[in-house]
Design an enzyme around this catalytic site. Structure first.
Site, PDB file in Angstrom:
ATOM      1  N   SER A 171       2.801  -1.991  10.321  1.00  0.00           N
ATOM      2  CA  SER A 171       4.405  -2.047  10.750  1.00  0.00           C
ATOM      3  C   SER A 171       5.156  -3.430  10.398  1.00  0.00           C
ATOM      4  O   SER A 171       5.947  -3.844  11.015  1.00  0.00           O
ATOM      5  CB  SER A 171       4.771  -1.413  12.048  1.00  0.00           C
ATOM      6  OG  SER A 171       4.061  -0.210  12.037  1.00  0.00           O
ATOM      7  N   HIS A 199      -9.601   1.166   4.130  1.00  0.00           N
ATOM      8  CA  HIS A 199      -8.476   1.212   4.790  1.00  0.00           C
ATOM      9  C   HIS A 199      -8.817   2.325   5.852  1.00  0.00           C
ATOM     10  O   HIS A 199      -9.605   3.061   5.927  1.00  0.00           O
ATOM     11  CB  HIS A 199      -7.495   1.730   4.120  1.00  0.00           C
ATOM     12  CG  HIS A 199      -6.119   1.695   4.557  1.00  0.00           C
ATOM     13  ND1 HIS A 199      -5.867   2.735   5.580  1.00  0.00           N
ATOM     14  CD2 HIS A 199      -4.995   1.054   4.607  1.00  0.00           C
ATOM     15  CE1 HIS A 199      -4.374   2.668   5.865  1.00  0.00           C
ATOM     16  NE2 HIS A 199      -4.069   1.506   5.481  1.00  0.00           N
ATOM     17  N   LYS A 242       0.079   4.346  -0.357  1.00  0.00           N
ATOM     18  CA  LYS A 242      -0.372   5.345   0.184  1.00  0.00           C
ATOM     19  C   LYS A 242      -0.146   6.646  -0.844  1.00  0.00           C
ATOM     20  O   LYS A 242      -0.033   6.309  -2.107  1.00  0.00           O
ATOM     21  CB  LYS A 242      -0.184   5.637   1.638  1.00  0.00           C
ATOM     22  CG  LYS A 242      -0.354   4.368   2.042  1.00  0.00           C
ATOM     23  CD  LYS A 242      -0.330   4.485   3.916  1.00  0.00           C
ATOM     24  CE  LYS A 242      -0.251   3.333   4.482  1.00  0.00           C
ATOM     25  NZ  LYS A 242      -0.224   3.371   6.039  1.00  0.00           N
ATOM     26  N   GLY A 265       1.943   2.368  10.731  1.00  0.00           N
ATOM     27  CA  GLY A 265       2.721   3.625  10.447  1.00  0.00           C
ATOM     28  C   GLY A 265       3.466   4.059  11.719  1.00  0.00           C
ATOM     29  O   GLY A 265       3.868   5.018  11.767  1.00  0.00           O
ATOM     30  N   GLU A 292      -5.875  -4.969  10.128  1.00  0.00           N
ATOM     31  CA  GLU A 292      -4.943  -4.060  10.451  1.00  0.00           C
ATOM     32  C   GLU A 292      -5.314  -3.026  11.783  1.00  0.00           C
ATOM     33  O   GLU A 292      -5.952  -2.102  11.589  1.00  0.00           O
ATOM     34  CB  GLU A 292      -4.741  -3.075   9.162  1.00  0.00           C
ATOM     35  CG  GLU A 292      -4.399  -3.730   7.828  1.00  0.00           C
ATOM     36  CD  GLU A 292      -3.798  -2.657   6.935  1.00  0.00           C
ATOM     37  OE1 GLU A 292      -2.677  -2.713   6.585  1.00  0.00           O
ATOM     38  OE2 GLU A 292      -4.660  -1.839   6.499  1.00  0.00           O
ATOM     39  N   GLU A 304      -7.222   4.623   7.049  1.00  0.00           N
ATOM     40  CA  GLU A 304      -7.045   6.011   6.660  1.00  0.00           C
ATOM     41  C   GLU A 304      -8.264   6.710   5.967  1.00  0.00           C
ATOM     42  O   GLU A 304      -8.792   7.789   6.333  1.00  0.00           O
ATOM     43  CB  GLU A 304      -6.038   6.159   6.107  1.00  0.00           C
ATOM     44  CG  GLU A 304      -4.515   6.184   6.847  1.00  0.00           C
ATOM     45  CD  GLU A 304      -3.389   5.702   6.138  1.00  0.00           C
ATOM     46  OE1 GLU A 304      -3.085   5.535   5.004  1.00  0.00           O
ATOM     47  OE2 GLU A 304      -2.398   5.141   7.065  1.00  0.00           O
ATOM     48  N   ASN A 349       0.926  -1.157   0.133  1.00  0.00           N
ATOM     49  CA  ASN A 349      -0.133   0.020  -0.116  1.00  0.00           C
ATOM     50  C   ASN A 349       0.986   1.272   0.027  1.00  0.00           C
ATOM     51  O   ASN A 349       1.445   1.632   0.800  1.00  0.00           O
ATOM     52  CB  ASN A 349      -1.003   0.044   1.092  1.00  0.00           C
ATOM     53  CG  ASN A 349      -1.803   1.113   1.448  1.00  0.00           C
ATOM     54  OD1 ASN A 349      -1.700   2.104   0.351  1.00  0.00           O
ATOM     55  ND2 ASN A 349      -2.586   1.401   2.382  1.00  0.00           N
TER      56      ASN A 349
END
Ligand code: PGA
Length: 248
Positions: A211, A95, A13, A171, A165, A97, A11
């Site tokens: 991560s 996701h 991003k 992150g 996730e 985000e 991903n």
């Protein structure tokens, strides 16, 4: 296990440009990749065509989001039909985000999942609890509810990969331990068994994200119910190849 081939998604991003992504594509195209692993790279929408045109065809490409209808007055959005038109076969939906930075609801994510699948895209559907939810002991409730809404919108699970996730691991450099990942993956598989079917529980890939690095991927990959990864930061680096080969 044999039912489920290992799946590693990258991903990217909102990172990279033609130069840096071109270099990464060059690295991936010439790397030795485990043939038993399905690899899909999630590119920024403006680069989907560029990435699909340059990345070796043994590697899939995913959009990172899409809208819930084919076309129309939805400024700034892209549709599954447009993604397919660029030769791209996958989309990442739900996701964290999208959920937490852009405020996408479970309902909208469900509608997007349904439309993407109807449009013949594969869907990497993401779920995961926030830190405060884990600390409050509601991890199961959160991920079951998110999975429920996705499940209500899936007719053919053959084109769905479920990505667990935990938001606190994305992150942050704080990876879930292999035991923590396995525990949730096992419960999700049991949820699929109880609420969808044995076939789906046995065949759907449940991948872990948060991560993941070249250094921690092998131990995570050795867990029975971890069928691959969704990789953010490390997917932009050459170590992505090590993660793809985590089970080799
Ligand atoms: P990360 O991101 O690997 O950088 O934690 C994972 C993701 O958001 O999919």
């Amino acid at each position: 296990m044999a039912l489920r081939s290992f799946f590693v998604g990258g991903n990217w991003k909102m990172n990279g440009n033609k130069e840096s992504l071109g270099e990464l594509i060059g690295t991936l195209n010439t790397a030795t990749l485990d043939e038993n692993t399905e690899v899909v790279c999630g590119a920024p929408s403006i680069y989907l065509d560029f990435v699909r045109s340059n990345l070796d065809s043994r590697i899939g490409v995913a959009a990172q989001n899409c809208y819930k209808v084919t076309k129309g007055a939805f400024t700034g959005e892209i549709s599954p039909a447009m993604i397919k038109d660029c030769g791209v076969d996958w989309v990442i939906l739900g996701h964290s985000e999208r959920r937490h930075v852009f405020g996408e609801s479970d309902e909208l994510i469900g509608q997007k999942v349904a439309h993407a699948l109807e449009s013949d895209l594969g869907v990497i559907a993401c779920i995961g609890e926030k830190l405060e939810e884990r600390e409050a002991g509601t991890t199961e409730e959160v991920v079951y509810n998110q999975t429920q809404v996705i499940a209500e919108n899936v007719k053919d699970w053959g084109k769905v990969v479920l990505a667990y996730e935990p938001v606190w691991a994305i992150g942050t450099g704080k990876t879930a331990t292999p035991d923590q990942a396995q525990e949730v993956h096992e419960k999700l598989r049991a949820w699929l068994r109880a609420n969808v079917s044995d076939d789906v529980a046995d065949s759907v890939r449940i991948i872990y994200g948060g991560s993941v690095t070249g250094a921690n991927c092998r131990e995570l990959a050795s867990q029975e119910d971890v069928d691959g990864f969704l990789v953010g930061g490390a997917s932009l680096k050459p170590e992505f190849v090590d993660i793809i080969n985590a089970q080799a």
